[in-house]
Design a protein around this motif. Sequence first.
Motif, PDB file in Angstrom:
ATOM      1  N   GLY A   1       0.832  -1.208   0.000  1.00 43.58           N
ATOM      2  CA  GLY A   1       0.000   0.000   0.000  1.00 43.58           C
ATOM      3  C   GLY A   1       0.861   1.250   0.000  1.00 43.58           C
ATOM      4  O   GLY A   1       2.086   1.192  -0.088  1.00 43.58           O
ATOM      5  N   ILE A   2       0.199   2.394   0.145  1.00 40.79           N
ATOM      6  CA  ILE A   2       0.905   3.674   0.009  1.00 40.79           C
ATOM      7  C   ILE A   2       1.938   3.860   1.117  1.00 40.79           C
ATOM      8  O   ILE A   2       3.033   4.341   0.893  1.00 40.79           O
ATOM      9  CB  ILE A   2      -0.102   4.853   0.048  1.00 40.79           C
TER      10      ILE A   2
ATOM     11  N   GLU B   1      -0.189  -0.493  -4.524  1.00 43.19           N
ATOM     12  CA  GLU B   1      -1.475  -0.318  -3.859  1.00 43.19           C
ATOM     13  C   GLU B   1      -2.556  -1.037  -4.666  1.00 43.19           C
ATOM     14  O   GLU B   1      -2.580  -0.927  -5.898  1.00 43.19           O
ATOM     15  CB  GLU B   1      -1.791   1.179  -3.793  1.00 43.19           C
TER      16      GLU B   1
ATOM     17  N   THR C   1      -5.819  -1.105  -6.255  1.00 42.21           N
ATOM     18  CA  THR C   1      -6.706  -0.012  -6.647  1.00 42.21           C
ATOM     19  C   THR C   1      -8.083  -0.514  -7.089  1.00 42.21           C
ATOM     20  O   THR C   1      -9.029   0.249  -7.178  1.00 42.21           O
ATOM     21  CB  THR C   1      -6.073   0.813  -7.786  1.00 42.21           C
ATOM     22  N   LYS C   2      -8.160  -1.826  -7.359  1.00 43.19           N
ATOM     23  CA  LYS C   2      -9.463  -2.369  -7.784  1.00 43.19           C
ATOM     24  C   LYS C   2      -9.519  -3.832  -7.378  1.00 43.19           C
ATOM     25  O   LYS C   2      -8.495  -4.541  -7.426  1.00 43.19           O
ATOM     26  CB  LYS C   2      -9.585  -2.240  -9.299  1.00 43.19           C
TER      27      LYS C   2
ATOM     28  N   THR D   1      -6.449  -5.483  -9.102  1.00 43.38           N
ATOM     29  CA  THR D   1      -5.586  -4.604  -9.906  1.00 43.38           C
ATOM     30  C   THR D   1      -4.667  -3.819  -8.976  1.00 43.38           C
ATOM     31  O   THR D   1      -5.114  -3.287  -7.949  1.00 43.38           O
ATOM     32  CB  THR D   1      -6.441  -3.622 -10.742  1.00 43.38           C
TER      33      THR D   1
ATOM     34  N   ASP E   1      -2.039  -0.663  -8.543  1.00 40.33           N
ATOM     35  CA  ASP E   1      -1.628   0.643  -9.082  1.00 40.33           C
ATOM     36  C   ASP E   1      -2.282   0.954 -10.429  1.00 40.33           C
ATOM     37  O   ASP E   1      -1.651   1.576 -11.308  1.00 40.33           O
ATOM     38  CB  ASP E   1      -0.090   0.703  -9.233  1.00 40.33           C
ATOM     39  N   ASP E   2      -3.496   0.502 -10.613  1.00 40.39           N
ATOM     40  CA  ASP E   2      -4.267   0.754 -11.845  1.00 40.39           C
ATOM     41  C   ASP E   2      -3.615   0.185 -13.099  1.00 40.39           C
ATOM     42  O   ASP E   2      -4.026   0.527 -14.208  1.00 40.39           O
ATOM     43  CB  ASP E   2      -4.484   2.277 -12.051  1.00 40.39           C
TER      44      ASP E   2
ATOM     45  N   THR F   1      -5.984  -3.628   5.369  1.00 42.39           N
ATOM     46  CA  THR F   1      -5.679  -2.287   4.842  1.00 42.39           C
ATOM     47  C   THR F   1      -5.718  -1.199   5.918  1.00 42.39           C
ATOM     48  O   THR F   1      -5.398  -0.045   5.624  1.00 42.39           O
ATOM     49  CB  THR F   1      -6.653  -1.927   3.702  1.00 42.39           C
TER      50      THR F   1
ATOM     51  N   ASP G   1     -12.648   1.779   0.807  1.00 42.49           N
ATOM     52  CA  ASP G   1     -13.360   2.324  -0.364  1.00 42.49           C
ATOM     53  C   ASP G   1     -13.455   1.303  -1.504  1.00 42.49           C
ATOM     54  O   ASP G   1     -14.502   1.186  -2.145  1.00 42.49           O
ATOM     55  CB  ASP G   1     -12.658   3.594  -0.877  1.00 42.49           C
ATOM     56  N   ILE G   2     -12.375   0.536  -1.727  1.00 42.60           N
ATOM     57  CA  ILE G   2     -12.401  -0.388  -2.878  1.00 42.60           C
ATOM     58  C   ILE G   2     -13.337  -1.584  -2.649  1.00 42.60           C
ATOM     59  O   ILE G   2     -13.653  -2.308  -3.586  1.00 42.60           O
ATOM     60  CB  ILE G   2     -10.990  -0.918  -3.263  1.00 42.60           C
TER      61      ILE G   2
END
Length: 320
Positions: A35-36, A82, A84-85, A96, A98-99, A112, A248-249
Amino acid sequence: MTEHIKCLIIGSGPAGYTAAIYAGRANLSPVLYQGIQAGGQLTQTTEIENFPGFPQGIDANQLMSDMQEQAARFGADIRDGEVTKISLGSKPYKVTIDDEKDVTADSIIIATGAKAKYLGLPDEEKYKGMGVSGCATCDGFFYRKKTVAVVGGGDTACEDALYLSKICKKVYLLVRKNYLRASEIMQKRVKEDENIEILFEHNVSGIFGNGAVEGINVVKRKGESNESNYQIAVDGLFLAIGHKPATDIFDGQLVLDNNGFIVTAANSQSVVSSSTKQAIDGVFAAGDVCDPVYRQAIVAAGSGCKAALEAEKYLLMQAK
Ligand code: NDP
């Protein structure tokens, strides 16, 4: 070709790393995306004095890098990136990073975490670790015999004020409304504590100090005709205005409570359910992301262990 992962761990706090240690030792070939913020929330604090096994305390960053090293020693593949999906609708689960990178996974441990909410004042970042904190049990001891302010009117704020009251010379509890939202018993305790002064209808508008916090600017009855502004000298400002879990995801896919925390099954504390309340095979949660109450590193580590044991059991059943 899309990479396939047997045991995917999302998050790198005590829950994620502990899950990786157990999953590694169980030969699940865990892959952990950090993660970030590698190391999670603890890397925001300085020293940890209440993690068992370290009688003299331990630097929080050191503890996290030791956990990471321990997980790597047992074969966990620890990666930057991270999630992202995520799609938990059918197996194998699709994720997914980092997109840009897609992977699939047989089992997933969601660790998370959650973040303390901050007020959004311009100076908060500047004084983080220098008087501004989102965790009284982590940092309170450093304010021994000093004067501090706690912001918030819920159970966390009351608990923090009571905790700090035992350590500090004086505690101001700043509540933006003219009442506390906390449970009756907590309200009673706070009101009866002579070391705590409750300031209703008070908001913090600024922080000042030369390097470290020396005081706060407050507004009484913000926005009203009898609004007044003044300063209070404090050495520490503790924010207890809620936590925001990093979910959020997962919104719409998992059962979340009103504050966004993942709801786990009562009988396992790590099994998660889809929004249709069906347990999702092989998907588990651990740590602060599913813990609105305790939010302690040691509790998160324990729940990371549980989630890895659940994942191991699940993967074993699948292989039969
Ligand atoms: P809550 O959401 O209950 O309370 C947050 C408090 O912060 C409220 O008083 C709110 O004010 C105030 N607040 C929010 N934003 C701001 C802001 N920008 N400026 C000033 N004040 C602000 O969060 P908690 O973390 O206290 O509790 C979360 C949940 O966890 C609750 O269900 C609680 O009961 C539970 N909990 C249980 C514990 C236990 O059982 N031992 C311990 C701690 C928490 P306002 O009221 O005006 O919205």
